[in-house]
Scaffold this motif. Structure first.
Motif, PDB file in Angstrom:
ATOM      1  N   TYR A  15      46.203  18.361 -17.202  1.00 24.11           N
ATOM      2  CA  TYR A  15      46.239  17.656 -15.919  1.00 24.11           C
ATOM      3  C   TYR A  15      46.179  18.667 -14.782  1.00 24.11           C
ATOM      4  CZ  TYR A  15      51.155  19.014 -15.386  1.00 24.11           C
ATOM      5  OH  TYR A  15      52.324  19.733 -15.245  1.00 24.11           O
ATOM      6  N   TRP A  25      43.175  23.697 -14.865  1.00 24.27           N
ATOM      7  CA  TRP A  25      43.917  22.636 -15.560  1.00 24.27           C
ATOM      8  C   TRP A  25      45.217  23.189 -16.122  1.00 24.27           C
ATOM      9  CZ3 TRP A  25      42.344  17.514 -15.932  1.00 24.27           C
ATOM     10  CH2 TRP A  25      41.037  17.231 -15.525  1.00 24.27           C
ATOM     11  N   TYR A  61      46.178  13.051  -8.992  1.00 26.67           N
ATOM     12  CA  TYR A  61      46.045  13.885 -10.174  1.00 26.67           C
ATOM     13  C   TYR A  61      44.922  13.385 -11.082  1.00 26.67           C
ATOM     14  CZ  TYR A  61      50.512  16.038  -8.964  1.00 26.67           C
ATOM     15  OH  TYR A  61      51.520  16.723  -8.322  1.00 26.67           O
ATOM     16  N   GLU A  62      44.382  14.332 -11.869  1.00 27.17           N
ATOM     17  CA  GLU A  62      43.424  14.027 -12.925  1.00 27.17           C
ATOM     18  C   GLU A  62      44.058  14.382 -14.265  1.00 27.17           C
ATOM     19  OE1 GLU A  62      39.065  14.819 -11.045  1.00 27.17           O
ATOM     20  OE2 GLU A  62      40.286  16.597 -11.453  1.00 27.17           O
ATOM     21  N   VAL A  63      43.875  13.515 -15.250  1.00 25.57           N
ATOM     22  CA  VAL A  63      44.457  13.709 -16.584  1.00 25.57           C
ATOM     23  C   VAL A  63      43.360  13.500 -17.618  1.00 25.57           C
ATOM     24  CG1 VAL A  63      46.206  12.960 -18.239  1.00 25.57           C
ATOM     25  CG2 VAL A  63      46.702  12.879 -15.783  1.00 25.57           C
TER      26      VAL A  63
END
Length: 295
Positions: free
Chosen positions: A196, A204, A226-228
């Motif tokens: 994430y 990351w 956020y990016e997961v």
């Protein structure tokens, strides 16, 4: 050198042949050849490459496919067709019989696909690429060594709690195993790696591999997005599959204080109320003392 210059050079080559002989003509033609190569680099004669295996992969321990690069020679594909042959190294068999690829179509261009009828888990395979009857590349492996699962699916998240200051939050991320991976019966045991980052970051953050299909993320900033993403691999092996689709997490802001820098403790009000309280107490003390003297 443009086309007109090339034509002029060729004309000079013809006239030189008439006046100076073959040696002069050969030198000029050599110059023309170099000029053509600079105009069209695809004509270079040192670009020969052989076909080569790029990857063999099994997504679920039941099928697998192997891929290779094209052979390139003088800027064009090699005239000989590329063929894949394989053999299973069964110790019970006295001779190793080489058989041709059963399916050149299903896995795409420059590939060979082995369905469940041609796949044996514990028996090692040897494969080779041939062109015009000669071997150009070869490899040996067992199917369990080339497992790279499909990406996990159905990523989602739920909010666990938000801190008292409203600055941080904890969430739970969940996903499902690839649909073609039989994890329920234990045919495959997958380990998952979650990564994430904030949307505007490039690096990351990586969590330790886990066996479960959910993991909590703690202390995320509520003013950030956020990016997961998640990927998986066969347990006790190193080859991860592709990442899942990215899951975007945008946390709700439950407080007027959206970040720590904007949160100021009201010290001035406390000081004012404190001084006022002390003044009142002092006034009451002096008044009561005055009353005693009068009595």
């Amino acid at each position: 050198m443009d086309l007109w210059q090339l034509l002029l050079t060729l004309a000079l080559a013809g006239s030189s042949d008439a006046f100076s002989g073959r040696e002069t003509t050969a030198a000029i033609l050599s110059s023309v050849s170099q000029s053509l190569l600079s105009v069209n680099p695809g004509l270079k004669t040192n670009s020969s490459k052989k076909a080569k295996f790029t990857k063999c992969r099994s997504p679920e321990l039941e099928t697998f496919s192997c891929h290779w690069t094209d052979a390139v020679r003088h800027g064009l594909k090699s005239p000989g067709p590329i063929q894949l042959f394989y053999t299973r190294r069964n110790t019970e068999e006295e001779t190793q019989e080489w058989k041709e690829c059963p399916d050149y179509v299903s896995a795409g261009e420059n590939s060979c696909y082995f369905n469940s009828s041609f796949t044996s888990i514990w028996i090692p395979y040897c494969i080779k690429l041939t062109s015009n009857g000669g071997t150009v590349d070869e490899n040996c492996f067992s199917v369990n060594q080339i497992v790279q699962p499909d990406p996990p699916i159905a990523l989602n998240w739920t909010l666990l709690n938000i801190s008292l200051t409203g600055v941080h939050a904890d969430i739970q991320v969940r996903w499902e195993a690839p649909t073609n991976a039989d994890t329920q019966k234990g045919w495959m045991v997958l380990e998952y790696e979650l990564q994430y980052k904030e949307v505007n970051e490039t690096q990351w953050k990586m969590m330790d591999p886990i066996l479960s299909t959910s993991v909590p993320l703690y202390s995320l900033r509520v003013d950030k997005e956020y990016e997961v993403r998640v990927r998986s691999k066969q347990r006790k092996y190193e080859n991860y599959g592709e990442f899942s689709e990215v899951l975007y997490v945008k946390l709700p802001q439950m407080s007027q204080f959206t970040c720590e820098e904007d949160f100021y403790f009201p010290w001035l009000l406390i000081i004012i109320f404190g001084i006022s309280g002390l003044t009142v107490m002092l006034f009451v003390f002096l008044f009561s003392k005055q009353q005693r003297k009068e009595n």
